[in-house]
Every structure is written in structure tokens, then in C-alpha cells.
Design a protein around this motif. Structure first.
Motif, PDB file in Angstrom:
ATOM      1  N   ILE A  93       0.854  -1.186   0.000  1.00 53.26           N
ATOM      2  CA  ILE A  93       0.000   0.000   0.000  1.00 53.26           C
ATOM      3  C   ILE A  93       0.889   1.234   0.000  1.00 53.26           C
ATOM      4  O   ILE A  93       1.894   1.273   0.718  1.00 53.26           O
ATOM      5  CB  ILE A  93      -0.922   0.016   1.231  1.00 53.26           C
ATOM      6  N   PRO A  94       0.565   2.255  -0.789  1.00 51.37           N
ATOM      7  CA  PRO A  94       1.373   3.481  -0.782  1.00 51.37           C
ATOM      8  C   PRO A  94       1.595   3.997   0.636  1.00 51.37           C
ATOM      9  O   PRO A  94       0.661   4.064   1.434  1.00 51.37           O
ATOM     10  CB  PRO A  94       0.522   4.460  -1.606  1.00 51.37           C
ATOM     11  N   SER A  95       2.840   4.349   0.931  1.00 57.01           N
ATOM     12  CA  SER A  95       3.196   4.736   2.291  1.00 57.01           C
ATOM     13  C   SER A  95       2.408   5.931   2.790  1.00 57.01           C
ATOM     14  O   SER A  95       2.142   6.051   3.992  1.00 57.01           O
ATOM     15  CB  SER A  95       4.695   5.042   2.368  1.00 57.01           C
ATOM     16  N   GLU A  96       1.991   6.823   1.893  1.00 57.40           N
ATOM     17  CA  GLU A  96       1.258   8.001   2.354  1.00 57.40           C
ATOM     18  C   GLU A  96      -0.112   7.641   2.919  1.00 57.40           C
ATOM     19  O   GLU A  96      -0.702   8.404   3.694  1.00 57.40           O
ATOM     20  CB  GLU A  96       1.083   9.024   1.220  1.00 57.40           C
ATOM     21  N   LEU A  97      -0.640   6.462   2.553  1.00 53.00           N
ATOM     22  CA  LEU A  97      -1.941   6.038   3.069  1.00 53.00           C
ATOM     23  C   LEU A  97      -1.835   5.356   4.422  1.00 53.00           C
ATOM     24  O   LEU A  97      -2.747   5.468   5.247  1.00 53.00           O
ATOM     25  CB  LEU A  97      -2.619   5.078   2.077  1.00 53.00           C
ATOM     26  N   VAL A  98      -0.745   4.630   4.651  1.00 51.97           N
ATOM     27  CA  VAL A  98      -0.632   3.839   5.874  1.00 51.97           C
ATOM     28  C   VAL A  98       0.567   4.261   6.723  1.00 51.97           C
ATOM     29  O   VAL A  98       1.035   3.503   7.560  1.00 51.97           O
ATOM     30  CB  VAL A  98      -0.541   2.326   5.557  1.00 51.97           C
ATOM     31  N   SER A  99       1.050   5.467   6.516  1.00 55.40           N
ATOM     32  CA  SER A  99       2.120   5.977   7.368  1.00 55.40           C
ATOM     33  C   SER A  99       1.588   6.162   8.785  1.00 55.40           C
ATOM     34  O   SER A  99       0.367   6.188   9.017  1.00 55.40           O
ATOM     35  CB  SER A  99       2.629   7.319   6.840  1.00 55.40           C
ATOM     36  N   ILE A 100       2.489   6.295   9.738  1.00 49.75           N
ATOM     37  CA  ILE A 100       2.074   6.491  11.125  1.00 49.75           C
ATOM     38  C   ILE A 100       1.150   7.698  11.235  1.00 49.75           C
ATOM     39  O   ILE A 100       0.104   7.653  11.888  1.00 49.75           O
ATOM     40  CB  ILE A 100       3.309   6.666  12.035  1.00 49.75           C
ATOM     41  N   LYS A 101       1.523   8.802  10.566  1.00 46.10           N
ATOM     42  CA  LYS A 101       0.722  10.018  10.644  1.00 46.10           C
ATOM     43  C   LYS A 101      -0.646   9.835   9.985  1.00 46.10           C
ATOM     44  O   LYS A 101      -1.678  10.262  10.531  1.00 46.10           O
ATOM     45  CB  LYS A 101       1.446  11.187   9.990  1.00 46.10           C
ATOM     46  N   ALA A 102      -0.681   9.193   8.815  1.00 45.43           N
ATOM     47  CA  ALA A 102      -1.946   9.009   8.114  1.00 45.43           C
ATOM     48  C   ALA A 102      -2.916   8.175   8.930  1.00 45.43           C
ATOM     49  O   ALA A 102      -4.108   8.499   9.042  1.00 45.43           O
ATOM     50  CB  ALA A 102      -1.702   8.364   6.752  1.00 45.43           C
ATOM     51  N   VAL A 103      -2.423   7.091   9.517  1.00 50.67           N
ATOM     52  CA  VAL A 103      -3.274   6.219  10.319  1.00 50.67           C
ATOM     53  C   VAL A 103      -3.716   6.939  11.585  1.00 50.67           C
ATOM     54  O   VAL A 103      -4.890   6.874  11.989  1.00 50.67           O
ATOM     55  CB  VAL A 103      -2.546   4.905  10.662  1.00 50.67           C
TER      56      VAL A 103
END
Length: 307
Positions: A93-103
Motif C-alpha cells: 500500500i502506498p506509504s502516504e496512506l498507511v504511514s504512522i501520521k496518516a493512520v
């Protein structure tokens, strides 16, 4: 327990005779857990368990007509995806969707949406960054205005210029018809990582939150921990104690160390009550519901499953 792919089937590779004991134990544990979730959440649970031979699969329930049930199911699935992302279970999954900040941002929105149901009153988004984009002092003033109790100090601690939220992510409260102070207050920590057991809203509460008031909204409060996981997900039974016994005892331990833990089971159960409390009184309600739905849909699309 649920696979992020709701259409996935349970399969076991290897010699059936060697795996039979472990497979049967695993099958029993999984089916018991899913049936327990179905029993607790009823129509709010977004999946249904189907048995087939020696295997099972978990399928999405048909779309609910009732908007409260739909929102509760969507909230549950969003939290499931957040938990899977933070445990590294959805690669590719693209990191921008499941990054710590995004989650963390997506879960903060979910908690803010549901928090009024915790005490049956209002809620306040304190965790940084806030939708309003304001600083800590201004946010505290808005909190006092919203709650109707408390006075923010005119001289904040000089050593805390970088303090952004005092370790408090969500505030909820319940006022009484008499309009007096002495109200019920809850201060909560929102945690999406695997180390949530090590965190507590009480850690910095006196030093980095209460010190910013000359008259705090409340001295006594209900501490809360909000997580997208299931609180007993890492509990294992032992030869001397059952899973039920250990998970019950662990819940008591968590209450003593963290306060009330609101995991995704409890969070989903509170959605209908929260929507009823917010209806007609919160102009930002639909904005946060849509933001959560967009995040869930984006991750589901990348996984190739229905949102």
C-alpha cells in the motif's frame, strides 16, 4: 482475527495429519472469537462467518439500509485496516496512506466522531494537529468555552513553549440540567501503535495539561485509551488458565493502568449513540464521517477489495 480481505478463505498448507491438531485448535479459537464479536455487536458487525468443510471464510455483510448501522460497520472496518497497517499486515500500500501520521490522523477523526457517546455529552479534538490549526493556548480557551467550566492561566509554564496538546487527544464530558460545574469529564489518549499498553493520558496530565489552567475544568476525571485494535488481541491461554480468564484479568489490569480502554469493538458499538447525540448539533459531523470513509476507501481500493 479478520483478514483485511473480507472474501479471503482460511487455508492451511502442509501435511494434514501433522497439522490436524493445531488446525482444529486454531479453527475453534477463530470461530469462537468471531462468533463472540457477532454476539457483542449484532448488526453492527460488518462480517458474517461461513463454515465450509474444514475451513471457513469471512464475508462482508450486505449493505445496511440504516445509516447508523452503515457508519458503525464502516468505522469498524476502518479501524481494522488501521490496526492491520500499524502491525505491518497490508504490504504494497502506498506509504502516504498507511504511514504512522496518516493512520493516526484517520483514527483521531474516528475517535472524535464517537467520543460523545462515551459519557453521553460533548467531545473536543485536542490532539495536535487540530482541524482549527490553532495553538495550544487557544485550543484550551476553546475547550473552556465548549465545556463552560474552567479558566486558562494567563501565564503558562515558561518551560513548555513546545507543548502542543498536553498529552490529551480527546476530551469528552457530560453536563447536568442544573448547569452547575461539577460535571463528568474524560480525558483520553489516542494510540494506533503496538505499544499502546505503555501509554497513558495520566503520564503528563498534571504537568502538561492542568498546569495551563488557573481553574481547571475538573480535578477528577475518567482516563481513557482509544485504540483501533482489539484489546485482547495479544492474549494467549495457558495450561492453567483459559483465554477467557486471562483476558478478563488483563482488562482489569488495563483499567488500573490506563483507565477505560475503548477498542474497535467498543468504538463501533458507540457509533449509533454518538450519531444520535451529534445530530443537528455538530456541523462538522459529516465532514469527519466523509474523511474517514475516504481513507478507508483509498486503502480498500489499493487492496483490491470492496470499500
Amino acid at each position: 482475527m479478520e483478514d483485511p480481505d473480507p472474501e479471503g478463505n482460511a487455508e492451511v498448507d502442509g501435511d494434514p495429519e501433522i497439522l490436524e491438531g493445531n488446525f482444529d485448535d486454531l479453527l475453534e479459537r477463530v470461530t469462537d472469537e468471531i462468533r463472540w464479536r457477532e454476539q457483542v455487536l449484532g448488526d453492527l458487525y460488518p462480517f458474517e462467518l461461513r463454515m465450509s468443510g474444514r475451513g471457513w471464510n469471512l464475508r462482508r455483510r450486505t449493505e445496511a439500509v440504516d445509516s447508523q448501522i452503515r457508519t458503525a460497520r464502516n468505522t469498524y472496518i476502518a479501524c481494522l485496516l488501521m490496526s492491520a497497517a500499524r502491525h505491518g499486515r497490508i504490504p504494497g500500500i502506498p506509504s502516504e496512506l498507511v504511514s504512522i501520521k496518516a493512520v493516526a490522523d484517520a483514527f483521531q477523526a474516528a475517535v472524535y466522531l464517537v467520543a460523545p457517546a462515551f459519557l453521553g455529552g460533548g467531545s473536543f479534538w485536542m490532539g495536535f494537529p487540530r482541524p482549527e490549526g490553532d495553538g495550544y493556548m487557544d485550543a484550551l480557551r476553546r475547550l473552556v468555552d465548549a465545556v463552560g467550566v474552567g479558566i486558562v492561566s494567563s501565564t503558562p509554564p515558561t518551560s513548555q513553549k513546545k507543548n502542543k496538546d498536553g498529552g490529551v487527544d480527546v476530551v469528552s464530558w457530560r453536563r447536568f440540567p442544573d448547569g452547575r460545574s461539577n460535571l463528568m469529564m474524560s480525558y483520553g489518549q489516542v494510540a494506533t501503535g503496538k505499544d499502546w499498553r505503555e501509554k497513558s493520558v495520566a503520564n503528563k496530565f498534571v504537568s502538561h495539561f492542568q498546569r495551563w489552567f488557573s481553574v481547571p475544568p475538573a480535578t477528577h476525571y475518567v482516563p481513557a485509551m482509544y485504540i483501533p485494535h482489539v484489546m485482547h488481541e495479544d492474549i494467549e491461554g495457558t495450561p492453567s488458565s483459559s483465554f477467557a480468564e486471562i483476558s478478563h484479568d488483563d482488562a482489569m489490569t488495563l483499567e488500573a493502568s490506563l483507565g477505560v480502554v475503548v477498542d474497535r469493538i467498543r468504538l463501533a458499538s458507540l457509533v449509533p449513540v454518538a450519531l444520535q447525540l451529534r445530530e443537528g448539533r455538530d456541523a462538522s459531523l459529516m465532514k469527519h464521517i466523509r474523511a474517514l470513509a475516504r481513507w478507508k476507501a483509498s486503502v480498500a481500493q489499493k487492496l483490491g477489495v470492496a470499500a
